[in-house]
Scaffold this motif. Structure first.
Motif, PDB file in Angstrom:
ATOM      1  N   UNK A  37       0.821  -1.215   0.000  1.00  0.00           N
ATOM      2  CA  UNK A  37       0.000   0.000   0.000  1.00  0.00           C
ATOM      3  C   UNK A  37       0.852   1.261   0.000  1.00  0.00           C
ATOM      4  N   UNK A  38       2.110   1.150   0.414  1.00  0.00           N
ATOM      5  CA  UNK A  38       2.971   2.335   0.448  1.00  0.00           C
ATOM      6  C   UNK A  38       3.221   2.889  -0.957  1.00  0.00           C
ATOM      7  N   UNK A  39       3.219   2.044  -1.972  1.00  0.00           N
ATOM      8  CA  UNK A  39       3.378   2.538  -3.341  1.00  0.00           C
ATOM      9  C   UNK A  39       2.203   3.430  -3.729  1.00  0.00           C
ATOM     10  N   UNK A  40       1.015   3.056  -3.304  1.00  0.00           N
ATOM     11  CA  UNK A  40      -0.156   3.892  -3.578  1.00  0.00           C
ATOM     12  C   UNK A  40      -0.018   5.238  -2.872  1.00  0.00           C
ATOM     13  N   UNK A  41       0.470   5.216  -1.638  1.00  0.00           N
ATOM     14  CA  UNK A  41       0.650   6.467  -0.887  1.00  0.00           C
ATOM     15  C   UNK A  41       1.680   7.364  -1.571  1.00  0.00           C
ATOM     16  N   UNK A  45       0.936  11.022  -3.247  1.00  0.00           N
ATOM     17  CA  UNK A  45       1.659  12.213  -2.810  1.00  0.00           C
ATOM     18  C   UNK A  45       2.389  12.895  -3.966  1.00  0.00           C
ATOM     19  N   UNK A  46       2.881  12.120  -4.922  1.00  0.00           N
ATOM     20  CA  UNK A  46       3.764  12.670  -5.965  1.00  0.00           C
ATOM     21  C   UNK A  46       3.094  12.929  -7.302  1.00  0.00           C
ATOM     22  N   UNK A  61      -1.837   8.110   6.229  1.00  0.00           N
ATOM     23  CA  UNK A  61      -1.058   6.871   6.135  1.00  0.00           C
ATOM     24  C   UNK A  61       0.434   7.140   5.992  1.00  0.00           C
ATOM     25  N   UNK A  62       0.875   8.337   6.312  1.00  0.00           N
ATOM     26  CA  UNK A  62       2.298   8.665   6.146  1.00  0.00           C
ATOM     27  C   UNK A  62       3.186   7.838   7.063  1.00  0.00           C
ATOM     28  N   UNK A  67       7.679   3.654   7.801  1.00  0.00           N
ATOM     29  CA  UNK A  67       7.911   2.232   8.057  1.00  0.00           C
ATOM     30  C   UNK A  67       8.702   1.605   6.907  1.00  0.00           C
ATOM     31  N   UNK A  68       8.286   1.895   5.681  1.00  0.00           N
ATOM     32  CA  UNK A  68       8.974   1.356   4.503  1.00  0.00           C
ATOM     33  C   UNK A  68      10.384   1.938   4.381  1.00  0.00           C
ATOM     34  N   UNK A  69      10.539   3.222   4.669  1.00  0.00           N
ATOM     35  CA  UNK A  69      11.881   3.816   4.676  1.00  0.00           C
ATOM     36  C   UNK A  69      12.769   3.138   5.716  1.00  0.00           C
TER      37      UNK A  69
END
Length: 187
Positions: A37-41, A45-46, A61-62, A67-69
């Motif tokens: 889901x982080x790719x969607x976030x 954002x971009x 959801x930031x 978390x992914x970083x």
């Protein structure tokens, strides 16, 4: 202490530690565990496009992006500071089988004979990297989440779709490893 961190941890320690992320996330903020889901976030954002899939409050959801970083930087630190020098330990039977496909370099986590820029331009490399990447992305989107989201978070919440997805992930993994991958490696 560093020796303990460098060695693989047994399942009875690593498994519960991974499993404890579920109640920790639920208790700390009613958050779901999952990576895809982080790719969607990031896209929300971009990408300023007028795409309805990306129109939501991604700032809520930031935490997931941090978390992914953390996973990324933790992996970089582990790869540079905790890597045991020398060859990666591989089962002798697997080594013998992989040698029949020309895979003999175990100096990295992924054999260099498979994953390098030059092999991308071969049929085998294209199938493994491009087609495989597309199928993983498509499957993640089609299943509504990745293996970590379904198998760790979804199953612990007793979600029926996560059980179905996890069973399909396992069947797909067995088929790929035992039937399809040998065909691709022999190309």
């Amino acid at each position: 202490m560093l020796d303990i961190i460098k060695e693989p941890w047994p399942w009875y320690i690593a498994g519960p530690l991974i499993g404890l992320t579920v109640p920790a996330l639920l208790i700390l903020g009613n958050k779901s565990f999952g990576i895809s889901s982080s790719l969607r976030h990031i896209c929300a954002a971009c990408i300023p496009a007028n795409v309805s899939f990306f129109k939501y409050d991604w700032k809520k959801e930031s935490w997931n992006l941090f978390f992914v970083l953390g996973i990324f930087f933790g992996g970089m630190i582990a790869a540079h500071l905790l890597m045991i020098p020398g060859e990666i330990t591989v089962n002798p039977n697997l080594k013998a089988e992989l040698a029949t496909y020309g895979i003999t370099d175990y100096s990295n986590l992924v054999p260099a004979q498979l994953m390098n820029f030059e092999s991308l331009w071969t049929l085998k490399g294209f199938i493994l990297m491009v087609v495989g990447g597309f199928l993983v992305g498509f499957g993640t989107r089609y299943a509504g989440g990745c293996t970590s989201g379904h198998a760790i978070m979804g199953l612990s919440n007793l979600q029926w779709p996560s059980l179905v997805a996890s069973i399909c992930f396992m069947i797909g993994g067995f088929l790929m490893a035992n039937l399809i991958l040998p065909i691709i490696l022999s190309l």
